[in-house]
Each structure stands twice: as C-alpha cells, then as structure tokens.
Design an enzyme around this catalytic site. Structure first.
Site, PDB file in Angstrom:
ATOM      1  N   GLY A  43      44.919  31.757  49.333  1.00  0.00           N
ATOM      2  CA  GLY A  43      46.286  31.914  49.021  1.00  0.00           C
ATOM      3  C   GLY A  43      47.216  31.836  50.004  1.00  0.00           C
ATOM      4  N   ASP A  99      49.149  35.897  51.711  1.00  0.00           N
ATOM      5  CA  ASP A  99      49.825  35.591  50.718  1.00  0.00           C
ATOM      6  C   ASP A  99      51.003  36.420  50.033  1.00  0.00           C
ATOM      7  OD1 ASP A  99      47.851  36.302  49.268  1.00  0.00           O
ATOM      8  OD2 ASP A  99      47.665  34.521  47.800  1.00  0.00           O
ATOM      9  N   ASP A 102      49.533  43.209  46.830  1.00  0.00           N
ATOM     10  CA  ASP A 102      49.796  43.663  45.533  1.00  0.00           C
ATOM     11  C   ASP A 102      49.202  44.949  45.252  1.00  0.00           C
ATOM     12  OD1 ASP A 102      50.161  43.455  42.548  1.00  0.00           O
ATOM     13  OD2 ASP A 102      48.349  42.504  42.302  1.00  0.00           O
ATOM     14  N   LYS A 130      54.565  43.456  46.428  1.00  0.00           N
ATOM     15  CA  LYS A 130      54.916  44.005  45.282  1.00  0.00           C
ATOM     16  C   LYS A 130      54.570  45.527  45.553  1.00  0.00           C
ATOM     17  CE  LYS A 130      53.319  40.545  41.840  1.00  0.00           C
ATOM     18  NZ  LYS A 130      52.194  40.013  40.951  1.00  0.00           N
ATOM     19  N   PHE A 151      53.938  38.039  37.428  1.00  0.00           N
ATOM     20  CA  PHE A 151      52.498  37.107  38.202  1.00  0.00           C
ATOM     21  C   PHE A 151      53.225  35.951  38.787  1.00  0.00           C
ATOM     22  CE2 PHE A 151      48.714  34.837  38.656  1.00  0.00           C
ATOM     23  CZ  PHE A 151      48.060  35.894  39.370  1.00  0.00           C
ATOM     24  N   ASP A 158      47.684  31.348  43.327  1.00  0.00           N
ATOM     25  CA  ASP A 158      47.157  30.557  42.238  1.00  0.00           C
ATOM     26  C   ASP A 158      47.121  31.404  41.052  1.00  0.00           C
ATOM     27  OD1 ASP A 158      45.068  32.524  43.306  1.00  0.00           O
ATOM     28  OD2 ASP A 158      43.663  31.668  41.661  1.00  0.00           O
ATOM     29  N   ARG A 164      48.539  25.930  42.902  1.00  0.00           N
ATOM     30  CA  ARG A 164      48.612  26.172  44.288  1.00  0.00           C
ATOM     31  C   ARG A 164      49.639  25.225  45.109  1.00  0.00           C
ATOM     32  NH1 ARG A 164      44.897  30.177  45.877  1.00  0.00           N
ATOM     33  NH2 ARG A 164      42.799  30.230  44.921  1.00  0.00           N
TER      34      ARG A 164
HETATM   35  P1  IMP Z   1      45.240  43.032  46.141  1.00  0.00           P
HETATM   36  O1  IMP Z   1      44.184  43.701  46.689  1.00  0.00           O
HETATM   37  O2  IMP Z   1      45.710  43.669  44.761  1.00  0.00           O
HETATM   38  O3  IMP Z   1      46.480  43.474  46.964  1.00  0.00           O
HETATM   39  O4  IMP Z   1      45.384  41.762  45.879  1.00  0.00           O
HETATM   40  C1  IMP Z   1      45.940  40.651  46.800  1.00  0.00           C
HETATM   41  C2  IMP Z   1      45.391  39.392  46.213  1.00  0.00           C
HETATM   42  O5  IMP Z   1      45.742  39.218  44.696  1.00  0.00           O
HETATM   43  C3  IMP Z   1      46.505  38.263  46.834  1.00  0.00           C
HETATM   44  O6  IMP Z   1      46.096  37.883  48.058  1.00  0.00           O
HETATM   45  C4  IMP Z   1      46.498  37.135  45.612  1.00  0.00           C
HETATM   46  O7  IMP Z   1      45.387  36.353  45.992  1.00  0.00           O
HETATM   47  C5  IMP Z   1      46.254  37.998  44.569  1.00  0.00           C
HETATM   48  N1  IMP Z   1      47.687  38.336  43.576  1.00  0.00           N
HETATM   49  C6  IMP Z   1      47.998  39.178  43.507  1.00  0.00           C
HETATM   50  N2  IMP Z   1      49.357  39.148  42.818  1.00  0.00           N
HETATM   51  C7  IMP Z   1      49.477  37.938  42.759  1.00  0.00           C
HETATM   52  C8  IMP Z   1      50.695  37.007  42.133  1.00  0.00           C
HETATM   53  O8  IMP Z   1      51.481  37.364  41.480  1.00  0.00           O
HETATM   54  N3  IMP Z   1      50.195  35.616  41.938  1.00  0.00           N
HETATM   55  C9  IMP Z   1      48.954  35.140  42.396  1.00  0.00           C
HETATM   56  N4  IMP Z   1      47.880  35.858  42.885  1.00  0.00           N
HETATM   57  C10 IMP Z   1      48.284  37.374  42.998  1.00  0.00           C
HETATM   58 MG    MG Z   2      44.335  34.578  44.622  1.00  0.00          MG
END
Ligand code: IMP
Ligand code: MG
Length: 178
Positions: A43, A99, A102, A130, A151, A158, A164
């Site tokens: 990402g 990237d 979340d 976020k 999203f 992606d 992407r």
């Molecule tokens: P986390 O472990 O929940 O913080 O996940 C982070 C990963 O989830 C990022 O590196 C992205 O690959 C993916 N991700 C989270 N939110 C989005 C989004 O809105 N669009 C695309 N990928 C996302």
């Molecule tokens: Mg991803």
C-alpha cells in the site's frame, strides 16, 4: 475503474502538497540522524516513492511485506510477514512508512517486532490516519492527513488488490465491497 468511485477525496495535486510537507519536516528532524525509511508493502509503495524524493538529506530505504487484510475491508488482527527486511536495523533511525493507520493492529505488531532488532530509534510516518477506528495503542509521529471512517482507494491503497494505480484518493462506492 473510475465508475466505482463515489467521490474524489484528495486530488493528485493535494496529495503532492501533503507529501512534500511531510518530506520537509522529516528532512529537518533527521538531518543529524541515520535515516532508514522502511516501507510496508504494498500500500505504501507510491507514497514511499514520492516521499523519498521530497526528502533532501541522505537516507536509505528497505521494504517489508506483511498481510493482515486478505481481500476484505477489516483487519483480522493476524499479521504475517510475507517478506522481511534486507538490512540489519542496528544503529539506524528507522522511520516506518505506511499508507494508512486504521485499527493500528498491523503497525503495533510491526513496530514491536522491529524494536527487538535494536534500531537507534523507531518512528511512524503514515500518509492517512483514521483515528476513530483505532484499537491498538499506537499513534503516528508523522501523519499526512486525518480521514473519516470510509474505505478509500488509490495512490497505492487497494480494495481486493485493485485501484492502487489511481493517481488520486477516492471513496469507493459501498456496493463494490458489500
Ligand atoms: P490496521 O492494522 O487496521 O491499522 O490496517 C492497516 C492496513 O489496512 C493499511 O496498511 C491498509 O493496507 C489497510 N486499510 C485500512 N483502511 C483502508 C482503506 O480505507 N483503504 C484501503 N486500505 C485500507
Ligand atoms: Mg492493503
């Protein structure tokens, strides 16, 4: 591809401004350090390519690939290393380039694991954040912009490995992933 996008969230020009600002700040903060940018694939690949060119001090780069998402839109909490770093982190001021932050579960795991390898320091630079969705106790040291709980795709991000290559950040129509 364009038909799947509900709304453009950041244009290519807006992203460019955000990335250059981050690069300037990082160049100042790391001028007397031993900077190693660690990109989390896939990402962050476009962000990484632009960010490193907006940094005007010497730096090194490395890549690592982890998976936590499969093809869905929510983190499973299970993080698997698909490709490890090439460099030994000892003595480097590591800046993890991500990237989007979340739930934070992915970076929480990655940062803990990289810490055990004795870097001089370790910080996080994320293009998007976020905060409303955070579950892990983690924050970004550098964050390009906050984004709401929707999203987003494009500029490396992606859905199901697609979108992407969009040069801007768009919000996906919910019917695409529901
Ligand atoms: P986390 O472990 O929940 O913080 O996940 C982070 C990963 O989830 C990022 O590196 C992205 O690959 C993916 N991700 C989270 N939110 C989005 C989004 O809105 N669009 C695309 N990928 C996302
Ligand atoms: Mg991803």
């Amino acid at each position: 591809m364009e038909n799947d996008i509900k709304e453009v969230y950041f244009s290519a020009e807006e992203i460019d401004k955000i990335v250059k600002k981050l690069g300037k700040q990082i160049s100042e903060d790391y001028k007397d350090k031993n900077l190693l940018l660690v990109s989390i694939l896939k990402g962050s690949v476009i962000f990484m390519a632009d960010l490193m060119r907006s940094i005007d001090i010497p730096c090194r780069i490395d890549f690592m690939s982890v998976s936590s998402y499969g093809s869905g839109v929510k983190t499973s909490g299970i993080v698997k290393i698909q490709k490890d770093l090439d460099l030994n982190l000892e003595g480097y001021d590591v800046l993890i380039v991500e990237d989007i932050l979340d739930s934070g579960k992915t970076l929480y795991y990655v940062r803990d694991m990289l810490r055990t390898r004795n870097p001089a320091s370790i910080k996080i630079c994320t293009l998007f954040d976020k905060p409303d969705r955070r579950e892990a106790d983690i924050h970004a040291d550098y964050s390009g912009s906050l984004v709401p709980d929707e999203f987003i795709v494009g500029y490396g991000l992606d859905y199901d490995e697609k979108y992407r290559n969009l040069p801007y950040i768009g919000v996906l129509k919910p019917e695409i992933y529901n």
